[in-house]
Design a protein around this motif. Structure first.
Motif, short mmCIF file in Angstrom:
data_model
loop_
_atom_site.label_atom_id
_atom_site.label_comp_id
_atom_site.label_asym_id
_atom_site.label_seq_id
_atom_site.Cartn_x
_atom_site.Cartn_y
_atom_site.Cartn_z
N MET A 1 -5.59 -2.23 0.27
CA MET A 1 -6.03 -3.37 0.83
C MET A 1 -7.45 -3.74 1.22
O MET A 1 -7.58 -4.61 1.98
N GLY A 2 -8.35 -2.61 1.41
CA GLY A 2 -9.36 -2.62 1.65
C GLY A 2 -10.40 -3.24 0.82
O GLY A 2 -10.47 -3.15 -0.33
N TYR A 3 -11.46 -4.14 1.36
CA TYR A 3 -12.62 -4.58 0.54
C TYR A 3 -13.65 -5.07 1.50
O TYR A 3 -13.26 -5.23 2.38
N ASP A 4 -14.85 -5.07 0.84
CA ASP A 4 -16.10 -5.54 1.69
C ASP A 4 -15.90 -5.06 3.08
O ASP A 4 -16.32 -5.54 4.06
N GLY A 5 -15.67 -3.65 3.28
CA GLY A 5 -15.94 -2.98 4.42
C GLY A 5 -14.74 -3.23 5.43
O GLY A 5 -14.67 -2.66 6.57
N LYS A 6 -13.71 -3.97 4.90
CA LYS A 6 -12.66 -4.34 5.78
C LYS A 6 -11.76 -3.35 5.85
O LYS A 6 -11.68 -2.45 4.76
N GLY A 7 -10.63 -3.05 7.09
CA GLY A 7 -9.90 -1.82 7.11
C GLY A 7 -10.35 -0.47 7.17
O GLY A 7 -10.15 0.39 6.55
N GLN A 8 -11.68 -0.48 7.63
CA GLN A 8 -12.46 0.65 7.82
C GLN A 8 -12.71 0.95 9.40
O GLN A 8 -13.17 -0.15 10.11
N ALA A 9 -12.82 2.20 9.79
CA ALA A 9 -13.44 2.48 11.12
C ALA A 9 -13.99 3.78 10.98
O ALA A 9 -13.83 4.79 10.45
#
Lengths: 357, 357
Positions: free
Chosen positions: B151-159
């Protein structure tokens, strides 16, 4: 001038054929929705429109609801009943305007208007009776073509008069409709200019394309057309003169005959035009988007061509060629018409030949 | 192989965003209708679709009616609930197929699959616990990026984890979701290949484009990308290997890092891809039509580029630039989203720079 239509605005389009379909697609690129008004069931434009009204042009309630739901109105064909236009005009602006429609709806008015601008047309005469035709076959000369003043397209409503003896049959073919006799023009080829004019009066024209017809229907348009530099300039100036004289807003197709005595205006169409379909694959901004830009109050694109293109219409059984065409690099544009009929425009293909020459 | 979908057939599209919108437009060029399935109200694709179903992915009745109304199903995003896919698959073929979806829905599965093909990826480790992360920060190394598997996209769900001390906060940011740690890659630039594979196994790829991101969102794609001839060949062969291994049908986006040690696969997207939008104005057959051709069983276009293009995304307040952009020769593509939000993709522009180099 008015503000350009914003994202989410709606353009009403009278007519749901292939031109309305491609106008809808172009509007979507600018974030603008379309509402199609069309008497026929399952119109091609319905596949890609936000809303569709299926009603006849004498249904005042439907026309009123349509006019109230849109920000501006345009059309894909010129033969719209005057009464419907009167009603719609009270509800939303109509572009191109009534003068352009009135001029192009009637061949006699159109030719008189063009000559009034100092432009060359075929010799012509108003034919209300067989007596008129007898006189005109002498003054205009034969061979010629008798054409109904109104409602003609793709060669319909026309009868050739090769010799004076053909006159009575040709006159009978008109079935009592007002007509004009046009003298034959000795031309080497036909070109057309797709011109556009914006709300604030800016004009932009695409490079002229060269048209080949078969059985009265456009077969191919090739860009660039065979024209000398001065002919090319003339063609564009003629289109601009017509656009300005009509205080026009939108795209217009101007068909011109190329003759040793100069360019002769064949006819004008106050709408996007089959001979401008090549712009979909030859330009960044195609004629459909250019028309939407104009009627939406946006700035025009400059019409620059990045590629040379050959457009070919797919008519009737030409649809059988689609499987083979799909294996080539041709850009295919089908209109979603399930029923194939002889002479029916089913789609077209654009072949990008090489970078613009 | 099955017959190509005829004029009047319907493709069901899961997802009604800008990709579904542009897929609908492309389908119309082939005479094919679209039916959009989308939980959200007023989706961008609804402006240009023949039919729209507004329902959630757990509404079995709506899914069933949708599946029964279409000839084939495709999608504009990969995170479709498995249960919905199970139901839909019993009603109509889904292209690209389940293997492609399962592979790309999960970063761990995807990277394992890619390495199994002998392709280079970033070093990575499966992170189910803080203990896993502690070990992985040593084996994979830091700096690195912790990403949710799904479910990640456009840099979401990332650290980002710059130093091991960042680990606990990054792990907390995942909120318990399964994750992977990816090691940083020392790359000079990113390119992507838009590849396509047809029902009968033919593969066609567009020339690689070079991508620039800002804040995790694609900003520009420039074609051609800066690549040596052998890198360009490599890029296309990598895409083809992935397409064939998945028995793929449709268009896929393959993002690649260019490094001194060769091309490293960043990620794959089983759908049309933002970095392929340039094809709308650089090719006769764009990625959207290519995808429709593939899922409809048509022959692929060969993907030839006629022009060099720079694509720029219009994100959030970039919409304020549209009036100025409209005065240039840029091809504007807006998505019809009325509400401007920071980071929201509102449209893009394609600038045709010059004939293909």
């Amino acid at each position: 001038m008015t503000d350009p239509l914003p994202v989410g605005a709606t353009i009403g389009i009278l007519g749901g054929g292939q031109l309305g379909r491609m106008l809808s697609v172009a509007a979507s690129r600018l974030g603008i929705r379309t509402h199609i008004f069309e008497p026929g069931e399952n119109p091609p434009a319905a596949d890609v429109a936000h809303q569709v009204t299926t009603a006849s042009y004498d249904n005042d309630a439907a026309l009123t609801a349509f006019g109230q739901s849109v920000d501006v109105i345009t059309y894909e064909f010129e033969n719209i009943p005057t009464r419907a236009l009167d009603l719609l005009e009270s509800l939303a602006p109509i572009h191109p305007g009534r003068q352009a429609l009135a001029t192009s709806q009637d061949r006699l008015t159109e030719k008189t208007f063009l000559q009034g601008l100092g432009l060359q047309t075929a010799p012509f005469a108003d034919i209300a009776s067989m007596a008129d035709l007898t006189v005109a076959m002498d003054s205009v000369g034969t061979p010629g073509i008798l054409k109904t003043r109104r409602m003609g397209y793709d060669g319909k409503g026309q009868a050739r008069i090769m010799v004076p003896e053909d006159g009575p049959q040709a006159f009978a073919d008109m079935a009592g409709a007002p007509a004009i006799l046009e003298g034959f023009i000795n031309f080497s080829h036909e070109v057309s200019v797709i011109g556009a004019r914006s709300v604030d009066g800016a004009v932009a024209c695409y490079d002229p394309g060269e048209n080949v017809h078969e059985a009265g229907i456009l077969r191919t348009t090739t860009v660039p057309a065979r024209l000398t530099p001065s002919q090319r300039t003339d063609a564009v100036l003629i289109a601009a003169r017509i656009l300005n004289a009509l205080d026009y807003v939108g795209v217009m197709g101007v068909e011109l005959f190329v003759t040793p005595a100069g360019l002769i205006v064949n006819e004008i169409a106050p709408r996007v035009h089959n001979s401008g379909h090549w712009t979909q694959n030859g330009c960044s901004i195609c004629q459909f988007e250019q028309h939407i830009r104009a009627v939406a109050g946006w700035p025009l694109g400059d019409g620059q061509r990045h590629s040379d293109v050959v457009m070919e219409n797919l008519i009737g059984d030409d649809m059988d060629r689609v499987p083979e065409l799909a294996k080539t690099d041709a850009a295919i544009h089908l209109y979603g018409k399930e029923e194939v009929k002889a002479g029916r425009k089913m789609g077209h293909v654009n072949r990008v030949v090489k970078p613009a020459s």
